[in-house]
Design a protein around this motif. Structure first.
Motif, mmCIF file in Angstrom:
data_model
loop_
_atom_site.group_PDB
_atom_site.id
_atom_site.type_symbol
_atom_site.label_atom_id
_atom_site.label_comp_id
_atom_site.label_asym_id
_atom_site.label_seq_id
_atom_site.Cartn_x
_atom_site.Cartn_y
_atom_site.Cartn_z
ATOM 1 N N LEU A 340 0.829 -1.207 0.000
ATOM 2 C CA LEU A 340 0.000 0.000 0.000
ATOM 3 C C LEU A 340 0.864 1.258 0.000
ATOM 4 O O LEU A 340 0.552 2.238 -0.681
ATOM 5 N N ARG A 341 1.949 1.239 0.779
ATOM 6 C CA ARG A 341 2.836 2.405 0.814
ATOM 7 C C ARG A 341 3.425 2.691 -0.566
ATOM 8 O O ARG A 341 3.530 3.850 -0.987
ATOM 9 N N VAL A 342 3.805 1.636 -1.288
ATOM 10 C CA VAL A 342 4.358 1.822 -2.634
ATOM 11 C C VAL A 342 3.281 2.367 -3.576
ATOM 12 O O VAL A 342 3.531 3.294 -4.347
ATOM 13 N N LEU A 343 2.076 1.829 -3.508
ATOM 14 C CA LEU A 343 0.988 2.288 -4.367
ATOM 15 C C LEU A 343 0.683 3.767 -4.152
ATOM 16 O O LEU A 343 0.395 4.505 -5.094
ATOM 17 N N LEU A 344 0.742 4.206 -2.893
ATOM 18 C CA LEU A 344 0.374 5.581 -2.561
ATOM 19 C C LEU A 344 1.543 6.546 -2.711
ATOM 20 O O LEU A 344 1.422 7.730 -2.400
ATOM 21 N N GLY A 345 2.699 6.037 -3.170
ATOM 22 C CA GLY A 345 3.859 6.903 -3.391
ATOM 23 C C GLY A 345 4.611 7.249 -2.126
ATOM 24 O O GLY A 345 5.429 8.180 -2.129
ATOM 25 N N ARG A 346 4.378 6.493 -1.049
ATOM 26 C CA ARG A 346 5.059 6.776 0.216
ATOM 27 C C ARG A 346 6.349 5.972 0.367
ATOM 28 O O ARG A 346 7.088 6.141 1.322
ATOM 29 N N GLU A 347 6.593 5.076 -0.587
ATOM 30 C CA GLU A 347 7.831 4.299 -0.607
ATOM 31 C C GLU A 347 8.138 3.947 -2.052
ATOM 32 O O GLU A 347 7.224 3.636 -2.837
ATOM 33 N N PRO A 570 4.076 0.172 13.841
ATOM 34 C CA PRO A 570 3.747 1.427 13.150
ATOM 35 C C PRO A 570 4.782 2.527 13.367
ATOM 36 O O PRO A 570 5.056 3.326 12.466
ATOM 37 N N ALA A 571 5.383 2.576 14.571
ATOM 38 C CA ALA A 571 6.386 3.610 14.856
ATOM 39 C C ALA A 571 7.626 3.413 13.985
ATOM 40 O O ALA A 571 8.206 4.376 13.466
ATOM 41 N N THR A 572 8.024 2.152 13.790
ATOM 42 C CA THR A 572 9.197 1.864 12.960
ATOM 43 C C THR A 572 8.949 2.244 11.508
ATOM 44 O O THR A 572 9.838 2.757 10.825
ATOM 45 N N GLN A 573 7.729 1.999 11.025
ATOM 46 C CA GLN A 573 7.430 2.232 9.622
ATOM 47 C C GLN A 573 7.414 3.708 9.245
ATOM 48 O O GLN A 573 7.387 4.054 8.071
ATOM 49 N N LYS A 574 7.455 4.563 10.236
ATOM 50 C CA LYS A 574 7.543 6.008 9.964
ATOM 51 C C LYS A 574 8.997 6.456 9.807
ATOM 52 O O LYS A 574 9.262 7.559 9.358
ATOM 53 N N GLU A 575 9.966 5.603 10.226
ATOM 54 C CA GLU A 575 11.388 5.946 10.153
ATOM 55 C C GLU A 575 12.052 5.081 9.077
ATOM 56 O O GLU A 575 12.446 3.951 9.337
ATOM 57 N N MET A 576 12.166 5.621 7.873
ATOM 58 C CA MET A 576 12.632 4.822 6.744
ATOM 59 C C MET A 576 14.046 4.287 6.935
ATOM 60 O O MET A 576 14.357 3.167 6.545
ATOM 61 N N LYS A 577 14.924 5.081 7.541
ATOM 62 C CA LYS A 577 16.301 4.621 7.740
ATOM 63 C C LYS A 577 16.319 3.404 8.660
ATOM 64 O O LYS A 577 16.972 2.395 8.357
ATOM 65 N N ARG A 578 15.617 3.507 9.784
ATOM 66 C CA ARG A 578 15.562 2.409 10.739
ATOM 67 C C ARG A 578 14.869 1.201 10.104
ATOM 68 O O ARG A 578 15.301 0.055 10.279
ATOM 69 N N LEU A 579 13.799 1.428 9.322
ATOM 70 C CA LEU A 579 13.075 0.348 8.672
ATOM 71 C C LEU A 579 13.971 -0.397 7.687
ATOM 72 O O LEU A 579 13.972 -1.631 7.638
ATOM 73 N N THR A 580 14.772 0.345 6.922
ATOM 74 C CA THR A 580 15.683 -0.282 5.953
ATOM 75 C C THR A 580 16.717 -1.157 6.661
ATOM 76 O O THR A 580 17.018 -2.274 6.225
ATOM 77 N N GLU A 581 17.276 -0.646 7.765
ATOM 78 C CA GLU A 581 18.272 -1.410 8.537
ATOM 79 C C GLU A 581 17.671 -2.707 9.077
ATOM 80 O O GLU A 581 18.267 -3.784 8.989
ATOM 81 N N LEU A 582 16.449 -2.587 9.656
ATOM 82 C CA LEU A 582 15.818 -3.752 10.267
ATOM 83 C C LEU A 582 15.439 -4.810 9.233
ATOM 84 O O LEU A 582 15.608 -6.008 9.466
ATOM 85 N N THR A 583 14.911 -4.369 8.088
ATOM 86 C CA THR A 583 14.501 -5.331 7.065
ATOM 87 C C THR A 583 15.703 -6.050 6.461
ATOM 88 O O THR A 583 15.630 -7.241 6.149
#
Length: 615
Positions: A340-347, A570-583
């Motif tokens: 959904l984030r990709v579809l909405l242009g948020r990622e 949800p808190a992690t998904q707002k921080e793209m840098k942290r999300l990229t590291e975790l994934t």
């Protein structure tokens, strides 16, 4: 069939508000009872009265001698710092496991095994390190270890993904004891109940009891309400004639005349009661479509998303315009929110391209209600700068607007944190419906909402002109609202499939699970074949690796579980840098786990081959 308990003339109030009055019913051994009713009717309170954790204002619950009751609450109360075995046993602060009686410990270990919690226990994982689905299993194991005659379940499907719900359905269909379940999930209700109780002041005695499935219940309910409405008409006609007689000035000198005047008063009182029961309180809802909506809102062309080597989805294409009704299905962590984030242009996608209308007006319903200010009141939340809201092109007083969502005047000025889950969900919908939009995204909107609200919500979505993306675990709601489905595989990360019905998805899901099991079997056979040519004795290095492999796998599984929970916070998904590291870390750990499983199968086959040679 033995009687488990009998509730007699129960009356209970919450503050100045009476939840129910003179309520009577019973439950027998082996029954599968679903308890439904509107938000605020007192279902959770009634469960606490049955359990004995709460005493009624009037009346009593007479239980069978020695009745053992388990209660799986909607939000289980577990110590996040506790390890799993102590949490299931219910270990006191000054109690040691070594001091726990053998039977109590054996029951806990039995359910730990049956609910597949062994690996976490062996590793010493703490409750707080696990996802919501696993925590609910721990809470269930805690209640089942009491060996209950009756298990109470309060909204057990809330915040679970479809895979977890299907597992719970299958489990409850086989248990030998009685169950009483509060649920608004119709598919779950249909699979797990053979009797339905509706707690609702619209019925005489405050309760409707129906033996049978949901279809029989709907027919019975309609018949009862129709009879009540006919009864109201009869009473109105009778009262009108009696009132005319009284107004003619008939002298109340005889006993017969006095009795007739008394009957007139009783008729007025009875008619008032029936009229009150027949009142229908309905929500007045409606989403605001954008005035100018282009035919092409979102155009996704072969989009893929990877986090390192972890594939979430691959080469998905979708053209979304007004009228799209897409249901998105998959277990927690499968990639639904990322899609959904990709579809909405948020990622940004890893590959492929997404183009959207400019500007794209999106209204987003958040399942975690993270946008709600818990210290605000409903009025100040919806209208922070004035007493008015803009709804469908006109000004409405915020209190009038809240009345449409069945908020009582005293609730409008309460802090939001004091509202129930259903009331918070209605408030979130109220806020959402103030936003004109072309695209509506609903992430688990059915949590905490009663059936009446869900029926109205369904009607609103039917009349919404824009595109709808619906993520839900409620299969009935999905089927009623959507005509196209995107499913994420339950077994193969990154694999997706399109369907036009949930029936097609159910068949595909069963095939996916069977295919995965077959692959595991083939891998084991291949390992057995390889072991035939292996050495007749493990080397020191292989033996040491084999001895430590189980511990290593448990450690990796725990890491995957913990990282997955963090990634989907949800808190992690707002921080793209942290999300990229975790994934990236999650992908690496999953690969290590897969290699460890493959190596363990290989070593296990070698050990079995040596054993077979010796015999």
């Amino acid at each position: 069939m033995g009687l488990l308990f009998n509730a007699r003339d129960l009356t209970h109030s919450f503050g100045a508000r009476t939840l129910f009055r003179s309520l009577s019913f019973s439950v027998n051994d082996g029954e599968r009872v679903a308890l439904i009713g509107p938000n605020g009717a007192g279902k959770s309170t009634l469960m606490s009265l049955i359990q004995g954790a709460l005493s009624p204002d009037q009346g009593e619950v007479v239980r069978k001698s020695g009745l053992k009751v388990g209660f799986l609450k909607q939000n289980p109360e577990l110590d996040s710092e506790s390890e799993i075995l102590p949490a299931i046993i219910g270990l006191g602060p000054n109690e040691l496991i070594e001091e726990v009686e053998w039977e109590r410990l054996a029951n806990a270990e039995k359910w730990i095994s049956r609910l597949e919690l062994d690996g976490f226990v062996k590793k010493g994982v703490k409750v707080g390190e696990l996802s919501g689905g696993w925590r609910k299993r721990i809470a269930l194991a805690k209640e089942l270890s009491k060996e209950p005659d009756l298990l109470l379940l309060d909204e057990p499907t809330n915040h679970l993904d479809i895979e977890s719900i299907l597992w719970l359905e299958n489990f409850l269909e086989r248990v030998p004891f009685a169950t009483l379940t509060v649920t608004h999930d119709l598919a779950f209700l249909q699979s797990t109940s053979n009797r339905i109780l509706e707690l609702n002041p619209r019925f005489e005695g405050g309760l409707l009891s129906v033996n049978g499935d949901y279809g029989i219940y709907l027919e019975t309910r309609a018949s009862v309400l129709s009879a009540q409405e006919r009864n109201q008409q009869v009473l109105e006609n009778t009262l009108r004639r009696e009132t005319e007689w009284v107004r003619r000035g008939a002298k109340a000198r005889t006993t017969k005349q006095q009795a007739r005047i008394k009957r007139h008063g009783e008729l007025e009182e009875k008619l008032g009661e029936v009229s009150e029961r027949n009142k229908k309180k309905t929500l007045d809802l409606g989403f605001q479509s954008s005035e100018n909506s282009p035919k092409k809102l979102i155009d996704a062309n072969e989009i893929s998303l990877n986090y390192g080597s972890l594939k979430l989805f691959e080469k998905l294409s979708l053209r979304a315009g007004p009228g799209l009704r897409l249901g998105i299905i998959g277990r927690n962590g499968s990639g639904k929110s990322s899609f959904l984030r990709v579809l909405l242009g948020r990622e940004e996608p890893t590959s492929g391209r997404v183009t959207t209308a400019d500007p794209l007006q999106v209204a987003y319903f958040d399942q975690n209600r993270t946008l709600l200010d818990l210290d605000a009141t409903p009025t100040s939340y919806l209208a922070p700068k004035s007493e008015w809201v803009d709804f469908q092109g006109r000004k409405l007083h915020v209190r009038s607007y809240l009345e449409r969502f069945l908020f009582a005047p005293n609730q409008m000025e309460l802090p939001i944190r004091q509202l129930s889950g259903g009331e918070r969900a209605r408030l979130s919908l109220a806020a959402l419906m103030l936003e004109p939009c072309q695209v509506l995204v609903l992430d688990e909107p059915t949590n905490d909402l009663d059936r009446e609200t869900l029926t109205v919500l369904q009607e609103c979505l039917d009349s919404f002109d824009g595109a709808l993306f619906l993520v839900s675990h409620d299969r009935y709601f999905l089927e009623q609202v959507c005509d196209r489905f995107l499913a994420f595989s339950p077994q193969m990360p990154g694999k997706t499939e399109w369907f036009s019905s949930l029936e097609q998805w159910e068949e595909w899901r069963a095939d996916e699970i069977a295919l995965h099991a077959a692959r595991l079997k083939e891998a084991a056979k291949a390992a057995d074949s390889k072991s035939a040519t292996s050495l007749k004795k493990l080397s020191y290095k292989d033996q040491r690796e084999y001895d430590q492999m189980e511990s290593k796998i448990l450690e990796l599984e725990t890491s995957v579980e913990k990282l997955s929970a963090e990634v989907h916070d949800p808190a992690t998904q707002k921080e793209m840098k942290r999300l990229t590291e975790l994934t990236a870390q999650l992908s690496k750990t999953q690969q290590e786990l897969e290699r460890a499983y493959a190596r363990w199968s290989e070593l296990e086959a070698m050990v079995q081959g040596i054993s077979a040679t010796k015999t």
